[in-house]
Enzyme design. Structure first.
Site, PDB file in Angstrom:
ATOM      1  N   GLY B  10      -4.627   7.221  -2.856  1.00  0.00           N
ATOM      2  CA  GLY B  10      -4.253   6.296  -1.781  1.00  0.00           C
ATOM      3  C   GLY B  10      -2.870   5.728  -2.045  1.00  0.00           C
ATOM      4  O   GLY B  10      -2.087   6.299  -2.804  1.00  0.00           O
ATOM      5  N   PHE B  11      -2.590   4.587  -1.466  1.00  0.00           N
ATOM      6  CA  PHE B  11      -1.273   3.959  -1.639  1.00  0.00           C
ATOM      7  C   PHE B  11      -0.980   3.678  -3.113  1.00  0.00           C
ATOM      8  O   PHE B  11       0.126   3.908  -3.585  1.00  0.00           O
ATOM      9  CB  PHE B  11      -1.197   2.660  -0.836  1.00  0.00           C
ATOM     10  CG  PHE B  11      -1.165   2.880   0.647  1.00  0.00           C
ATOM     11  CD1 PHE B  11      -0.105   3.540   1.230  1.00  0.00           C
ATOM     12  CD2 PHE B  11      -2.204   2.433   1.448  1.00  0.00           C
ATOM     13  CE1 PHE B  11      -0.067   3.751   2.607  1.00  0.00           C
ATOM     14  CE2 PHE B  11      -2.179   2.639   2.826  1.00  0.00           C
ATOM     15  CZ  PHE B  11      -1.102   3.298   3.404  1.00  0.00           C
ATOM     16  N   GLY B  12      -1.980   3.203  -3.861  1.00  0.00           N
ATOM     17  CA  GLY B  12      -1.773   2.875  -5.269  1.00  0.00           C
ATOM     18  C   GLY B  12      -1.593   4.107  -6.135  1.00  0.00           C
ATOM     19  O   GLY B  12      -0.635   4.215  -6.900  1.00  0.00           O
ATOM     20  N   GLU B 167      -6.474  -4.624  16.211  1.00  0.00           N
ATOM     21  CA  GLU B 167      -5.684  -3.470  16.637  1.00  0.00           C
ATOM     22  C   GLU B 167      -6.550  -2.435  17.340  1.00  0.00           C
ATOM     23  O   GLU B 167      -6.169  -1.876  18.373  1.00  0.00           O
ATOM     24  CB  GLU B 167      -4.967  -2.869  15.417  1.00  0.00           C
ATOM     25  CG  GLU B 167      -3.827  -3.753  14.938  1.00  0.00           C
ATOM     26  CD  GLU B 167      -3.313  -3.403  13.552  1.00  0.00           C
ATOM     27  OE1 GLU B 167      -2.381  -4.070  13.068  1.00  0.00           O
ATOM     28  OE2 GLU B 167      -3.849  -2.462  12.924  1.00  0.00           O
ATOM     29  N   ASP B 297      -7.136  -2.440  -4.163  1.00  0.00           N
ATOM     30  CA  ASP B 297      -8.377  -3.109  -3.759  1.00  0.00           C
ATOM     31  C   ASP B 297      -9.394  -3.190  -4.889  1.00  0.00           C
ATOM     32  O   ASP B 297     -10.236  -4.091  -4.909  1.00  0.00           O
ATOM     33  CB  ASP B 297      -9.013  -2.348  -2.579  1.00  0.00           C
ATOM     34  CG  ASP B 297      -8.180  -2.457  -1.315  1.00  0.00           C
ATOM     35  OD1 ASP B 297      -7.132  -3.144  -1.365  1.00  0.00           O
ATOM     36  OD2 ASP B 297      -8.554  -1.860  -0.284  1.00  0.00           O
ATOM     37  N   ALA B 312      -2.505  -2.833   1.593  1.00  0.00           N
ATOM     38  CA  ALA B 312      -1.707  -1.702   1.104  1.00  0.00           C
ATOM     39  C   ALA B 312      -0.558  -2.171   0.201  1.00  0.00           C
ATOM     40  O   ALA B 312      -0.301  -1.577  -0.846  1.00  0.00           O
ATOM     41  CB  ALA B 312      -1.159  -0.919   2.286  1.00  0.00           C
ATOM     42  N   GLN B 313       0.124  -3.252   0.613  1.00  0.00           N
ATOM     43  CA  GLN B 313       1.269  -3.768  -0.160  1.00  0.00           C
ATOM     44  C   GLN B 313       0.926  -3.975  -1.635  1.00  0.00           C
ATOM     45  O   GLN B 313       1.654  -3.561  -2.526  1.00  0.00           O
ATOM     46  CB  GLN B 313       1.679  -5.124   0.397  1.00  0.00           C
ATOM     47  CG  GLN B 313       2.562  -5.088   1.605  1.00  0.00           C
ATOM     48  CD  GLN B 313       3.108  -6.494   1.871  1.00  0.00           C
ATOM     49  OE1 GLN B 313       3.958  -6.986   1.140  1.00  0.00           O
ATOM     50  NE2 GLN B 313       2.580  -7.129   2.894  1.00  0.00           N
TER      51      GLN B 313
END
Lengths: 432, 432
Positions: B10-12, B167, B297, B312-313
């Site tokens: 993932g992002f990490g 959203e 997370d 995500a940041q």
């Protein structure tokens, strides 16, 4: 107002609906899928060249612009010709005029083992599962220490030397040669093998001798093993059995060796021709039922002594003819018999490599044939947006070899096709 | 050469891999999917705005350009911290350094009925099934004569007023208002309803008061029913049960009311924080295991008295920090504790409608916030081609309202979510 029902939203059904639009007829198009599928490009979805959604166009979006045409998602279970009623799994739909354009399904010639273990290029979800299967085989091969097992995982057998088989084989070879080898540094390209089996003496029989030889040569140059006069007799897990008693170790079979009329034909007690297709009059209607038209792959009609081929062209022309003829019948206008005009044939083998035989006298191969193939397929694709998207994909693939759709997106649906991962494995850290 | 294992792409995980590339470390990235998924845009796949393949990028394509980084498709079943071994369903992988970036899963707070009957926006295949479910509900509603049943089919309940819920609700409303109403002339827009339920007193709690009010007003103007201080207690077929004893007739629940640490955390007998997240030291390592990093997370760390959010940041910054720190440890360089820098928050509600709160002092809404949201998401999307494709989609949607991905592409996978079609039907010919 007269009611028409059109069974099938393929090339034939869509053309029939367009011909009936605004003609004072209320028409209902029935299909078990909610989209019009551009089947000729399915093989590019299987080989990660195209997104699945780019060759599928929502039926309602296509039909809502047509006057008097409605859509119904549903499975047709049968037709009552005498009472003029179409039976669906969840209701009925009555008609004054009927257009049967249900198309065809894969023909396994009674080989259950092939039917169970092979893939085909007829439906979108099955094609996406084929893409998943190919990619998962590479993942499994990457952690398979046994060379023989690894080789079997990376051997892809294509049965049938028609356009679908040839195009898939060429396209898969490009995916492997230019993308997957980079993805799997631990794998040797020599481990991969694509074998095209053809029962007859040549591939692409509808093309002139010279072009068939060209296609055969190009496939070999690309590294595809073509084996002519070779018949498949069945399949076992990890094996493709040949009629000559030998077998090929492989986990992947693409079966494109034959098609037959959709099951709907069998539910009707009327005379059939070859491949279970419904014998029709010169005006594409069922004998004794001038209100019931059969078009495309589902219809059997001989023209100049030969049966009309099961190709998109015939379906498009037949669908348009049926729509117009229904209108003429209502208006009491004279109707000429259906006449199929063969615009020619073409097949693509790889980049800059294709064969075109247009109108029987324009015969050319190579880059221009390849460009003509792309242009024609873009033209027949539904929707500007899809054309733009597919065009961009082809552009990226051609100049940057960017095939980025190598996504195993349906692990659930594919489970059934995949064996449990091997117990013994090699960490890609060592072998990478 | 030191061996590192990164769990999760993932992002990490991706940022950790990039930080370790070419640093003389041999790293293996393990993920159960073969692609990096851009989760923030999943809701647009659910609402037919984007093709599924455009927000999924093949992991091997991303990693093959990184020096010393390998990929392995596999399910991590546990980690042996003492022997430094990662257990997979089909083998082991040993490490000198470990980065756990397995992310989070949906939190149902023990409500089995919700878990079984709701959708979430965490995985690609489940999201595509949500898209299919929405479209199939419209098809079923089109042939449903009973107004009450039809209304239930067209009522969509969104639980959770965070970015994902807001959203999705706004996006679904646009799909219905501008596309589906045209697809189904037989349906009345008044039959459709989107209900956003939020247990707390406001939506988008991370935004300043003024922007929360703005978002709430915009949603109402778009026709989304927002119900604050409303808690869900469970679900039955066709019913969403509320804590206050009442219920909402609906066949669709999007659950975005909470996330918790991925199951991997529970397999480790180490101290956990809220939502089952692993408590880590200021350098993101597990107490007593300076070689094991936990990021995103999965990790629980308080900064200035508040736990780092599951966004995500945090994962991106944590992943990059872990990668760099491993390199520093090997080189024997000093390591500073992890410090999360909050760049701000944003949420999109609909076209020209968004709220941005950057660095705590740039606060703006409307068109410019909307444009900033699109730009930032395009920027973080992996791959030029995907950016171009998504950009074209947004352009088409904005100017031509062309949402042409309304394709029921996985009828097989979705079967489980769909009730058998109703027996009694109305032909769309009459009602259309």
């Amino acid at each position: 107002m007269k009611k028409a029902v059109i069974i099938g939203m393929g090339f034939g059904g869509l053309r029939a609906a367009r011909a009936l639009s605004g003609k004072g007829v209320e028409a209902l198009v029935i299909d078990r899928r909610n989209f019009h599928l551009f089947q000729p490009l399915l093989y590019q979805v299987a080989t990660s060249f195209l997104e699945q959604e780019h060759i599928a166009y929502p039926s309602r979006a296509l039909l809502r612009t047509l006057k008097g045409i409605n859509f119904r998602l549903g499975e047709v279970t049968g037709v009552d010709l005498n009472n003029k009623v179409v039976h669906l799994a969840d209701g009925d739909a009555s008609y004054d005029y009927l257009v049967m354009a249900a198309g065809s399904v894969t023909h396994y010639f009674g080989m259950k083992s092939i039917e169970e273990q092979s893939f085909d290029l007829k439906s979108l979800d099955k094609t996406v599962r084929l893409r998943t299967h190919i990619l998962e085989n590479f993942e499994r091969a990457a952690r398979e220490p046994d060379p023989a097992k690894r080789h079997a995982l990376l051997t892809f057998v294509v049965v049938g030397g028609g356009p679908a088989g040839v195009e898939f084989a060429g396209s898969l070879q490009e995916l492997i040669r230019f993308e997957l080898v980079k993805d799997y540094p631990c794998l040797d390209i020599a481990d991969t093998k694509i074998i095209l089996l053809e029962a007859r003496g040549s591939i692409l029989p509808f093309l002139p001798e010279k072009q068939r030889t060209y296609a055969l040569r190009k496939l070999s140059e690309m590294g595809v093993t073509v084996s002519l006069n070779t018949q498949v007799s069945g399949a076992e897990t990890g094996k493709v059995l040949l009629a000559n008693g030998s077998h090929i170790p492989s986990h992947t079979i693409l079966w494109s060796a034959g098609v037959q009329a959709a099951p709907l034909a069998a539910t009707l007690t009327i005379e059939k021709g070859a491949a279970g297709r419904i014998r029709v009059e010169p005006d594409l209607t069922i004998p004794g039922h001038p209100e019931v038209f059969v078009v495309g792959d589902l219809a059997f009609l001989e023209q100049d002594g030969t049966p009309l081929p099961m190709v998109a062209q015939v379906a498009m022309q037949g669908g348009a003819y049926a729509g117009t003829t229904i209108h003429k019948r209502i208006k009491g206008l004279p109707v000429a018999p259906f006449r199929y005009f063969d615009k020619g044939n073409m097949a693509i083998i790889g980049r800059n490599t294709a064969a075109v035989n247009a109108f029987g006298f324009f015969k050319f191969t190579g880059f221009f044939a390849w460009a003509a193939w792309l242009a024609l397929h873009l033209y027949y694709l539904e929707g500007l947006r899809n054309r733009v998207m597919v065009g961009i994909n082809w552009f990226c693939n051609y100049f940057f070899r960017a095939q980025q759709i190598r996504v195993i997106s349906t692990p659930i649906a594919v489970k059934e096709d995949v064996e449990p991962p091997k117990a013994e494995i090699v960490s890609t850290v060592q072998s990478g």
